[in-house]
Design an enzyme around this catalytic site. Structure first.
Site, PDB file in Angstrom:
ATOM      1  N   GLU A 193     -35.305  17.095  61.657  1.00  0.00           N
ATOM      2  CA  GLU A 193     -35.757  17.461  60.315  1.00  0.00           C
ATOM      3  C   GLU A 193     -36.266  18.901  60.236  1.00  0.00           C
ATOM      4  O   GLU A 193     -36.897  19.276  59.255  1.00  0.00           O
ATOM      5  CB  GLU A 193     -36.861  16.507  59.856  1.00  0.00           C
ATOM      6  CG  GLU A 193     -36.390  15.092  59.599  1.00  0.00           C
ATOM      7  CD  GLU A 193     -37.420  14.267  58.846  1.00  0.00           C
ATOM      8  OE1 GLU A 193     -37.060  13.684  57.807  1.00  0.00           O
ATOM      9  OE2 GLU A 193     -38.584  14.217  59.297  1.00  0.00           O
ATOM     10  N   GLU A 206     -27.837  23.646  72.642  1.00  0.00           N
ATOM     11  CA  GLU A 206     -26.425  23.814  72.982  1.00  0.00           C
ATOM     12  C   GLU A 206     -25.538  22.956  72.088  1.00  0.00           C
ATOM     13  O   GLU A 206     -24.473  23.391  71.629  1.00  0.00           O
ATOM     14  CB  GLU A 206     -26.188  23.451  74.442  1.00  0.00           C
ATOM     15  CG  GLU A 206     -26.832  24.388  75.442  1.00  0.00           C
ATOM     16  CD  GLU A 206     -28.267  24.005  75.755  1.00  0.00           C
ATOM     17  OE1 GLU A 206     -28.802  24.489  76.762  1.00  0.00           O
ATOM     18  OE2 GLU A 206     -28.864  23.215  74.997  1.00  0.00           O
ATOM     19  N   ASN A 257     -34.434  29.085  69.229  1.00  0.00           N
ATOM     20  CA  ASN A 257     -33.440  29.840  68.473  1.00  0.00           C
ATOM     21  C   ASN A 257     -34.020  30.422  67.185  1.00  0.00           C
ATOM     22  O   ASN A 257     -34.292  29.687  66.230  1.00  0.00           O
ATOM     23  CB  ASN A 257     -32.261  28.911  68.158  1.00  0.00           C
ATOM     24  CG  ASN A 257     -31.125  29.638  67.472  1.00  0.00           C
ATOM     25  OD1 ASN A 257     -31.159  30.855  67.311  1.00  0.00           O
ATOM     26  ND2 ASN A 257     -30.114  28.891  67.065  1.00  0.00           N
ATOM     27  N   PRO A 258     -34.187  31.747  67.094  1.00  0.00           N
ATOM     28  CA  PRO A 258     -34.734  32.334  65.864  1.00  0.00           C
ATOM     29  C   PRO A 258     -33.721  32.439  64.733  1.00  0.00           C
ATOM     30  O   PRO A 258     -34.090  32.764  63.598  1.00  0.00           O
ATOM     31  CB  PRO A 258     -35.181  33.727  66.324  1.00  0.00           C
ATOM     32  CG  PRO A 258     -34.238  34.067  67.433  1.00  0.00           C
ATOM     33  CD  PRO A 258     -33.936  32.765  68.136  1.00  0.00           C
ATOM     34  N   PRO A 299     -43.281  19.624  66.886  1.00  0.00           N
ATOM     35  CA  PRO A 299     -43.129  19.726  68.345  1.00  0.00           C
ATOM     36  C   PRO A 299     -41.661  19.708  68.749  1.00  0.00           C
ATOM     37  O   PRO A 299     -40.840  18.995  68.152  1.00  0.00           O
ATOM     38  CB  PRO A 299     -43.860  18.481  68.872  1.00  0.00           C
ATOM     39  CG  PRO A 299     -44.677  17.970  67.726  1.00  0.00           C
ATOM     40  CD  PRO A 299     -43.945  18.382  66.494  1.00  0.00           C
ATOM     41  N   ARG A 300     -41.331  20.492  69.750  1.00  0.00           N
ATOM     42  CA  ARG A 300     -39.960  20.498  70.270  1.00  0.00           C
ATOM     43  C   ARG A 300     -39.569  19.110  70.763  1.00  0.00           C
ATOM     44  O   ARG A 300     -38.421  18.688  70.602  1.00  0.00           O
ATOM     45  CB  ARG A 300     -39.861  21.518  71.409  1.00  0.00           C
ATOM     46  CG  ARG A 300     -38.514  21.574  72.107  1.00  0.00           C
ATOM     47  CD  ARG A 300     -37.441  22.118  71.223  1.00  0.00           C
ATOM     48  NE  ARG A 300     -36.194  22.327  71.927  1.00  0.00           N
ATOM     49  CZ  ARG A 300     -35.055  22.677  71.338  1.00  0.00           C
ATOM     50  NH1 ARG A 300     -35.026  22.864  70.030  1.00  0.00           N
ATOM     51  NH2 ARG A 300     -33.954  22.853  72.037  1.00  0.00           N
TER      52      ARG A 300
END
Length: 427
Positions: free
Chosen positions: A309, A61, A333-334, A266-267
């Site tokens: 990054e 967001e 988000n693609p 990793p997210r």
């Protein structure tokens, strides 16, 4: 559930708030140095003049409104912008990405006293809520103070819609607080309208008009040199379970793809040590970016467990798998890899970006796989077909560029509220 009952319940829960925050702090989910902000105690003085407050839940967001913040903070009339989020990762990201005239604070927990402290200090002249982070006390108390509000880039998944539909006594009063709602898509617009929103205008998805993720040129050159010409693919913004899947895909392909390098981002980078251990247990050689490990010829997995990054690794890889889609999370988000010209692979769980995925599919810009075996097959096929990768990348970039102008349309809709905020601002 009604606003009065919700407020009563959150008053009753007051003694449990601080212990809950402390538990989250011990798990790395709260910032120890800034924990008072979560209780409504400001960490900075309020700037003079009109203040626009923008709130979003987390990294996605916040990144979607960076362009909006830049235009608001540098526009006419001159305003300051307060950005609030609720996660440690988003706070770290905002520290380096916010434009001059904008600053970050943690959103207070939705407890009446914390909300009152927050609003007493910041006295916003305009409040903009991003996507679907709707906290009843915060929304309703802001409205009681006469602050004009709008919901921008509104998103309402099917699951959230079904949940709110069971609580009409709570969601309708909140939606009544917004002058207008700007949903991301026609599906979101239908959901907000069905829940009781009045003025709903579909102007487009701000994520389509967001700037490309940035990358440090020196780091890009250094990593490109260390990776040499090795064939590689990226597992981006992965969630628990997906790192192991990426590791097993690598193990299955390495004998057939000499020199293969798999990059995993990793997210939640704080999971880095856990992820590294699980991948090493598969017999893979792992290099961690956070530890300063270098990529050698023996490296199987480069674990980029750092923050902010991702743009670097999208530039280093032509093939990107979107995390959160192989497990039932809803995807990530693609458009970020699309904007940078990647060939995109997703799993079956992209519900949070269903309309965007539909556009990518219609444009021939994505490979959707059903499971881990499908991911292995797709990655192997793409690694051996440069023309297919180039075609997917070009199609993805074309889809991402469809959103040009969304930011201008959103700013035009917001201008009357910004002007009103400037006129009502107090010293």
């Amino acid at each position: 559930m009604t606003p009065a009952l919700y407020r009563l319940l959150t008053w009753v829960a007051t003694p449990f708030v601080r212990p809950l925050l402390e538990r989250r702090r011990r798990r790395g989910k709260e910032d120890a140095a800034r924990l008072p902000e979560r209780l409504g105690y400001a960490g900075l003085p309020r700037p003079a003049g009109p203040l626009v407050w923008i709130h979003g839940a987390s990294v996605g967001e916040a990144q979607s409104v960076l362009g909006l913040i830049r235009r608001l903070a540098g526009g006419t009339p001159a305003v300051s912008v307060l950005m609030t989020t609720g996660t440690v990762t988003s706070a770290s990201l905002m520290a380096s990405r916010l434009a001059a005239g904008a600053f970050h604070q943690y959103v207070p927990v939705d407890q009446p006293q914390a909300v009152r402290r927050f609003l007493d200090h910041w006295r916003p002249d305009l409040a903009l809520w991003v996507e679907s982070e709707l906290w009843p006390n915060l929304v309703l108390d802001t409205n009681r103070r006469g602050v004009p509000m709008a919901l921008i880039n509104g998103r309402m998944s099917q699951a959230s819609f079904e949940g709110w539909r069971k609580r009409p006594g709570l969601i309708r009063p909140m939606l009544d607080c917004f002058r207008f709602v700007l949903p991301q898509s026609n599906v979101d617009a239908a959901h907000f309208t069905a829940l009781g929103a009045g003025d709903v205008r579909t102007l487009g998805n701000l994520k389509f008009d967001a700037p490309a993720l940035t990358a440090d040129p020196a780091a890009l050159a250094q990593l490109a040199a260390s990776m040499d010409e090795r064939p590689r693919w990226l597992a981006a913004s992965t969630h628990a379970g997906e790192e192991l899947a990426a590791g097993r895909v690598h193990a299955a392909l390495k004998a057939r793809v000499p020199g293969l390098l798999t990059i995993v981002v990793p997210r939640h980078p704080e999971r880095g040590e856990e992820v590294a251990d699980s991948l090493a247990a598969l017999g893979l050689t792992v290099a961690r970016r956070r530890s300063g490990d270098v990529i050698t010829g023996d490296t199987d997995i480069y674990l980029a467990d750092t923050l902010g990054e991702l743009g670097l690794f999208y530039r280093l890889c032509a093939i990107s798998f979107i995390g959160g889609s192989l497990v039932p999370h809803g995807g990530q988000n693609p458009l970020e890899p699309a904007r940078l010209g990647n060939a995109i692979v997703t799993g079956p769980h992209m519900g949070n970006f269903s309309e965007t995925l539909g556009l990518l599919k219609a444009g021939g810009a994505v490979v959707e796989v059903p499971d881990e075996a499908g991911l292995a097959a797709a990655v192997e096929a793409l690694l051996s077909d440069e023309d297919r990768v180039a075609a997917l990348a070009a199609a993805a970039r074309a889809v991402a560029l469809q959103g040009d102008g969304v930011l201008d349309r959103v700013l035009a809709a917001l201008k009357p509220l910004v002007d009103e905020a400037a006129s009502r601002a107090r010293p």
